[in-house]
Design a protein around this motif. Structure first.
Motif, PDB file in Angstrom:
ATOM      1  N   ILE A   1     -36.205 -64.771 -49.841  1.00  0.00           N
ATOM      2  CA  ILE A   1     -37.437 -65.554 -49.690  1.00  0.00           C
ATOM      3  C   ILE A   1     -37.759 -65.741 -48.209  1.00  0.00           C
ATOM      4  O   ILE A   1     -38.920 -65.601 -47.796  1.00  0.00           O
ATOM      5  CB  ILE A   1     -37.313 -66.911 -50.417  1.00  0.00           C
ATOM      6  CG1 ILE A   1     -37.237 -66.692 -51.928  1.00  0.00           C
ATOM      7  CG2 ILE A   1     -38.475 -67.822 -50.067  1.00  0.00           C
ATOM      8  CD1 ILE A   1     -36.813 -67.928 -52.711  1.00  0.00           C
ATOM      9  N   GLN A   2     -36.761 -66.049 -47.401  1.00  0.00           N
ATOM     10  CA  GLN A   2     -36.998 -66.220 -45.963  1.00  0.00           C
ATOM     11  C   GLN A   2     -37.527 -64.933 -45.334  1.00  0.00           C
ATOM     12  O   GLN A   2     -38.449 -64.964 -44.516  1.00  0.00           O
ATOM     13  CB  GLN A   2     -35.712 -66.667 -45.268  1.00  0.00           C
ATOM     14  CG  GLN A   2     -35.340 -68.099 -45.594  1.00  0.00           C
ATOM     15  CD  GLN A   2     -33.964 -68.490 -45.087  1.00  0.00           C
ATOM     16  OE1 GLN A   2     -33.092 -67.643 -44.883  1.00  0.00           O
ATOM     17  NE2 GLN A   2     -33.755 -69.788 -44.890  1.00  0.00           N
ATOM     18  N   LYS A   3     -36.972 -63.812 -45.732  1.00  0.00           N
ATOM     19  CA  LYS A   3     -37.415 -62.511 -45.215  1.00  0.00           C
ATOM     20  C   LYS A   3     -38.863 -62.231 -45.616  1.00  0.00           C
ATOM     21  O   LYS A   3     -39.690 -61.821 -44.799  1.00  0.00           O
ATOM     22  CB  LYS A   3     -36.501 -61.415 -45.757  1.00  0.00           C
ATOM     23  CG  LYS A   3     -36.886 -60.016 -45.369  1.00  0.00           C
ATOM     24  CD  LYS A   3     -35.965 -59.011 -46.044  1.00  0.00           C
ATOM     25  CE  LYS A   3     -36.610 -57.650 -46.057  1.00  0.00           C
ATOM     26  NZ  LYS A   3     -35.919 -56.711 -46.938  1.00  0.00           N
ATOM     27  N   LEU A   4     -39.191 -62.476 -46.881  1.00  0.00           N
ATOM     28  CA  LEU A   4     -40.549 -62.226 -47.369  1.00  0.00           C
ATOM     29  C   LEU A   4     -41.564 -63.157 -46.714  1.00  0.00           C
ATOM     30  O   LEU A   4     -42.694 -62.756 -46.433  1.00  0.00           O
ATOM     31  CB  LEU A   4     -40.595 -62.370 -48.891  1.00  0.00           C
ATOM     32  CG  LEU A   4     -39.764 -61.364 -49.693  1.00  0.00           C
ATOM     33  CD1 LEU A   4     -39.698 -61.759 -51.161  1.00  0.00           C
ATOM     34  CD2 LEU A   4     -40.332 -59.956 -49.536  1.00  0.00           C
ATOM     35  N   ALA A   5     -41.165 -64.401 -46.467  1.00  0.00           N
ATOM     36  CA  ALA A   5     -42.080 -65.382 -45.880  1.00  0.00           C
ATOM     37  C   ALA A   5     -42.457 -65.027 -44.439  1.00  0.00           C
ATOM     38  O   ALA A   5     -43.555 -65.374 -43.982  1.00  0.00           O
ATOM     39  CB  ALA A   5     -41.459 -66.773 -45.939  1.00  0.00           C
ATOM     40  N   LYS A   6     -41.589 -64.317 -43.738  1.00  0.00           N
ATOM     41  CA  LYS A   6     -41.890 -63.925 -42.350  1.00  0.00           C
ATOM     42  C   LYS A   6     -43.110 -63.010 -42.274  1.00  0.00           C
ATOM     43  O   LYS A   6     -43.825 -62.996 -41.280  1.00  0.00           O
ATOM     44  CB  LYS A   6     -40.681 -63.225 -41.723  1.00  0.00           C
ATOM     45  CG  LYS A   6     -39.574 -64.167 -41.350  1.00  0.00           C
ATOM     46  CD  LYS A   6     -38.420 -63.415 -40.717  1.00  0.00           C
ATOM     47  CE  LYS A   6     -37.271 -64.370 -40.429  1.00  0.00           C
ATOM     48  NZ  LYS A   6     -36.084 -63.679 -39.923  1.00  0.00           N
ATOM     49  N   ASN A   7     -43.326 -62.209 -43.316  1.00  0.00           N
ATOM     50  CA  ASN A   7     -44.417 -61.234 -43.307  1.00  0.00           C
ATOM     51  C   ASN A   7     -45.637 -61.674 -44.116  1.00  0.00           C
ATOM     52  O   ASN A   7     -46.587 -60.911 -44.244  1.00  0.00           O
ATOM     53  CB  ASN A   7     -43.906 -59.905 -43.872  1.00  0.00           C
ATOM     54  CG  ASN A   7     -42.743 -59.357 -43.079  1.00  0.00           C
ATOM     55  OD1 ASN A   7     -42.733 -59.461 -41.860  1.00  0.00           O
ATOM     56  ND2 ASN A   7     -41.758 -58.799 -43.769  1.00  0.00           N
ATOM     57  N   ASN A   8     -45.591 -62.876 -44.696  1.00  0.00           N
ATOM     58  CA  ASN A   8     -46.686 -63.332 -45.563  1.00  0.00           C
ATOM     59  C   ASN A   8     -47.096 -64.743 -45.178  1.00  0.00           C
ATOM     60  O   ASN A   8     -46.384 -65.699 -45.463  1.00  0.00           O
ATOM     61  CB  ASN A   8     -46.239 -63.313 -47.031  1.00  0.00           C
ATOM     62  CG  ASN A   8     -45.865 -61.925 -47.489  1.00  0.00           C
ATOM     63  OD1 ASN A   8     -46.680 -61.019 -47.481  1.00  0.00           O
ATOM     64  ND2 ASN A   8     -44.614 -61.748 -47.870  1.00  0.00           N
TER      65      ASN A   8
END
Length: 195
Positions: A52-59
């Motif tokens: 989730i942290q990884k995905l949130a960086k790009n969205n």
């Protein structure tokens, strides 16, 4: 259209999170100019937190909050309600047991009601879970004089002022329609799909 917030508690859903985000985004992007997806990680131990942290960086529309331990669904929803910024607030489970497209079945009811509770028309749960839900809803409705048949359905729509009126304690996610009514808001139940 107004801004919409979709809140989903996450607990060990690493295999579902990306698909959930994709399906919600596909559902919202053409009809809402402004939206946010709030994932509240309830102390996952399977790698959901890192994903989730990884995905949130790009969205920019994806917001994430994390508990260090499992605090339960009520705490996760309360956190989402606290931080959401939408005029319309949606709750869903991140395992896609309900379809984000059903938001559009429920949305017109917000013209006349303050909260729309989903009612799973075809419960895909086992017999034991169906029976316990039937008994639980029956007892709750008898005590509260309510008529909601499926408070366990994770798909719910609220006007922002409804969720901002809640002060939730452990286990109270099962009573959201009743709490909304106690706080002076109108509630309706609408059939939705269940997978």
């Amino acid at each position: 259209m107004k801004r919409i917030s979709v809140i989903a508690p996450v607990y060990n859903e690493k295999d579902n999170v990306e698909l959930f985000i994709k399906k919600v985004e596909e559902t919202l992007k053409d009809k809402f100019l402004s939206y946010e997806i709030i994932l509240v990680d309830d102390g996952s131990r399977d790698g959901s937190t890192e994903l989730i942290q990884k995905l949130a960086k790009n969205n920019s529309y994806l917001k994430n909050y994390h508990f260090t331990k499992n605090n339960g669904q009520t705490a996760a929803l309360a956190a989402g309600f606290k931080f959401c910024t939408g005029d319309i607030v949606v709750t869903m489970d991140s395992d896609l047991q309900t379809d984000p497209e059903d938001i559009y079945l429920m949305l017109p009811y917000l013209d006349k009601y303050d909260m729309v509770n989903g009612k799973r028309t075809t419960r895909e749960d086992g017999f034991k879970r169906k029976i316990s839900s039937l008994i639980g809803n029956g007892v709750r409705n008898f005590i509260t004089k309510d008529n909601i048949k499926d408070t366990g359905c994770p798909l719910k729509l609220f006007k922002k002022e409804v969720v901002k009126s809640f002060y939730l304690y452990e286990g109270m996610h099962r009573f959201l329609p009743t709490l909304a009514k106690i706080n002076g808001f109108s509630v309706i139940e609408v059939p939705v799909q269940h997978f």
